[in-house]
Write a protein that holds these residues in place. Structure first.
Motif, short mmCIF file in Angstrom:
data_model
loop_
_atom_site.label_atom_id
_atom_site.label_comp_id
_atom_site.label_asym_id
_atom_site.label_seq_id
_atom_site.Cartn_x
_atom_site.Cartn_y
_atom_site.Cartn_z
N TYR A 17 0.83 -1.19 0.00
CA TYR A 17 0.00 0.00 0.00
C TYR A 17 0.87 1.25 0.00
CZ TYR A 17 -4.68 -1.98 0.59
OH TYR A 17 -5.88 -2.61 0.39
N THR A 21 1.20 4.55 -3.50
CA THR A 21 0.46 5.78 -3.26
C THR A 21 0.47 6.68 -4.48
OG1 THR A 21 2.43 6.45 -2.06
CG2 THR A 21 0.49 6.01 -0.75
N GLN A 79 -8.58 -10.39 10.85
CA GLN A 79 -9.55 -9.42 10.33
C GLN A 79 -9.42 -8.08 11.03
OE1 GLN A 79 -13.26 -11.45 10.49
NE2 GLN A 79 -14.14 -9.96 11.86
N TYR A 82 -6.20 -6.54 9.60
CA TYR A 82 -6.45 -6.18 8.20
C TYR A 82 -7.27 -4.90 8.12
CZ TYR A 82 -8.29 -6.75 3.42
OH TYR A 82 -8.65 -6.56 2.13
N ALA A 83 -8.30 -4.79 8.99
CA ALA A 83 -9.15 -3.60 9.00
C ALA A 83 -8.32 -2.36 9.36
CB ALA A 83 -10.29 -3.77 9.99
N LEU A 86 -6.27 -1.25 6.33
CA LEU A 86 -7.10 -0.59 5.32
C LEU A 86 -7.44 0.82 5.74
CD1 LEU A 86 -9.63 -3.31 4.17
CD2 LEU A 86 -7.46 -2.70 3.18
N LYS A 87 -7.86 0.98 6.99
CA LYS A 87 -8.24 2.31 7.49
C LYS A 87 -7.07 3.27 7.38
CE LYS A 87 -11.26 0.87 10.95
NZ LYS A 87 -11.54 0.71 12.36
N HIS A 89 -4.57 3.22 5.27
CA HIS A 89 -4.10 3.55 3.93
C HIS A 89 -5.14 4.11 2.99
CE1 HIS A 89 -0.71 1.12 5.34
NE2 HIS A 89 -0.05 2.01 4.66
N MET A 90 -6.44 3.86 3.25
CA MET A 90 -7.42 4.35 2.27
C MET A 90 -7.80 5.79 2.55
SD MET A 90 -9.73 1.13 1.39
CE MET A 90 -8.96 -0.21 0.56
N THR A 91 -6.82 6.67 2.49
CA THR A 91 -7.07 8.06 2.85
C THR A 91 -7.43 8.92 1.66
OG1 THR A 91 -4.71 8.31 2.68
CG2 THR A 91 -5.61 8.04 4.89
N ALA A 92 -7.30 8.41 0.44
CA ALA A 92 -7.55 9.24 -0.74
C ALA A 92 -9.03 9.35 -1.07
CB ALA A 92 -6.80 8.67 -1.93
N LEU A 93 -9.89 8.58 -0.40
CA LEU A 93 -11.32 8.64 -0.73
C LEU A 93 -11.93 9.92 -0.20
CD1 LEU A 93 -12.18 4.95 0.15
CD2 LEU A 93 -11.90 5.92 -2.09
N LYS A 94 -12.98 10.40 -0.92
CA LYS A 94 -13.59 11.69 -0.56
C LYS A 94 -14.45 11.52 0.68
CE LYS A 94 -13.98 12.84 -5.37
NZ LYS A 94 -14.96 12.78 -6.45
N LYS A 95 -14.45 12.57 1.50
CA LYS A 95 -15.33 12.57 2.67
C LYS A 95 -16.61 13.28 2.28
CE LYS A 95 -11.66 12.04 5.82
NZ LYS A 95 -10.72 12.64 6.74
N TYR B 31 -7.92 -1.15 -5.04
CA TYR B 31 -7.83 0.20 -4.53
C TYR B 31 -6.74 0.97 -5.26
CZ TYR B 31 -6.85 4.05 -1.37
OH TYR B 31 -6.63 5.29 -0.85
N HIS B 33 -4.89 4.50 -4.97
CA HIS B 33 -4.70 5.70 -4.15
C HIS B 33 -4.58 6.94 -5.02
CE1 HIS B 33 -2.93 8.45 -1.24
NE2 HIS B 33 -3.35 7.64 -0.30
N ASP B 54 -15.86 6.36 -4.48
CA ASP B 54 -14.72 7.20 -4.14
C ASP B 54 -15.00 7.86 -2.79
OD1 ASP B 54 -15.64 10.05 -6.27
OD2 ASP B 54 -16.79 8.80 -4.90
#
Lengths: 117, 103
Positions: A17, A21, A79, A82-83, A86-87, A89-95, B31, B33, B54
């Motif tokens: 991950y 980036t 699990q 793993y969670a 994920l939390k 590294h998945m910082t690029a998603l829109k809020k 995924y 990034h 997204d």
């Protein structure tokens, strides 16, 4: 295809991950498997023994593939880790931006009020 | 490729798909990034369900779905899928017990 133990797999997944980036993707696949051949499975069924299933997890960044197999006993611990990965590294998603929605509804509401009067 | 728009529908149909054929059903996640995109795919090699997003809120929902799949795959298709609800119930029971002890 590298088969690892759950903990080294999680470490490798984290570095995957981190490496992707700027460009590239990370694929993670989950599948149920008993990790035995059909012949062995049939023999177990004939003997009346229950077949022990495991969850096979594969991860790749397009170039390197790693995998691990998790049984019913370790799956909850795996699990949770793993969670966490994920939390982290998945910082690029829109809020979700509620401020824009509120402004839109307020603007529409005030316009309607002006038109009514 | 069938892209599902509703999250709940995606979850229901993928669990149904897995229960119908646990041997060949797999759950894939991709995924990116750099694009900020997440795509989920559940297939049994005959039918395919996909979900793309997204939004950060969908990542949280995906984590719950991950838990569901881990349990189904490790324990078997008849495993109780109310683990998420079960955990909440467990926590509620624990807090009730705690109050009792304090009194």
């Amino acid at each position: 295809m590298v088969l690892l133990q759950p903990d080294p797999f999680l470490n490798e997944l984290t570095s995957m991950y981190e490496r992707s980036t700027e460009q590239g993707s990370v694929w993670v696949t989950l599948k149920r498997s008993s990790l035995k051949s059909k012949v062995q499975n049939n023999k177990l069924k004939a003997a009346g023994d229950p077949i022990e299933y495991r969850c096979l997890i594969r991860a790749t960044d397009g170039k390197k593939t790693i995998s691990t197999s998790v049984g019913a006993k370790d799956h909850q611990r795996f699990q949770a880790s793993y969670a966490t990965i994920l939390k982290a590294h998945m910082t690029a998603l829109k809020k979700r931006e509620r401020k824009d929605k509120k402004k839109a509804t307020e603007g529409a509401g005030s316009k309607k009020a002006r038109q009514g009067s | 490729m069938v892209y599902i728009t509703s999250w709940d529908e995606f979850v229901d149909r993928s669990v149904q798909l897995f229960r119908a054929d646990p041997e060949s059903t797999r759950y894939c996640m991709k995924y990116r990034h750099c694009d900020g995109k997440l795509v989920l795919k559940v297939t049994d090699n005959r039918e395919c369900l996909k979900f793309k997003t997204d939004q950060a809120q969908d990542a949280k929902k995906m984590e719950k779905l991950n838990n569901i799949f881990f349990t189904l795959m490790a324990r078997g298709p008849d495993a109780d899928v109310t683990e998420a609800a079960g955990k909440d119930q467990g926590e509620a029971q624990a807090t009730k017990k705690g109050r009792g002890r304090k009194q």
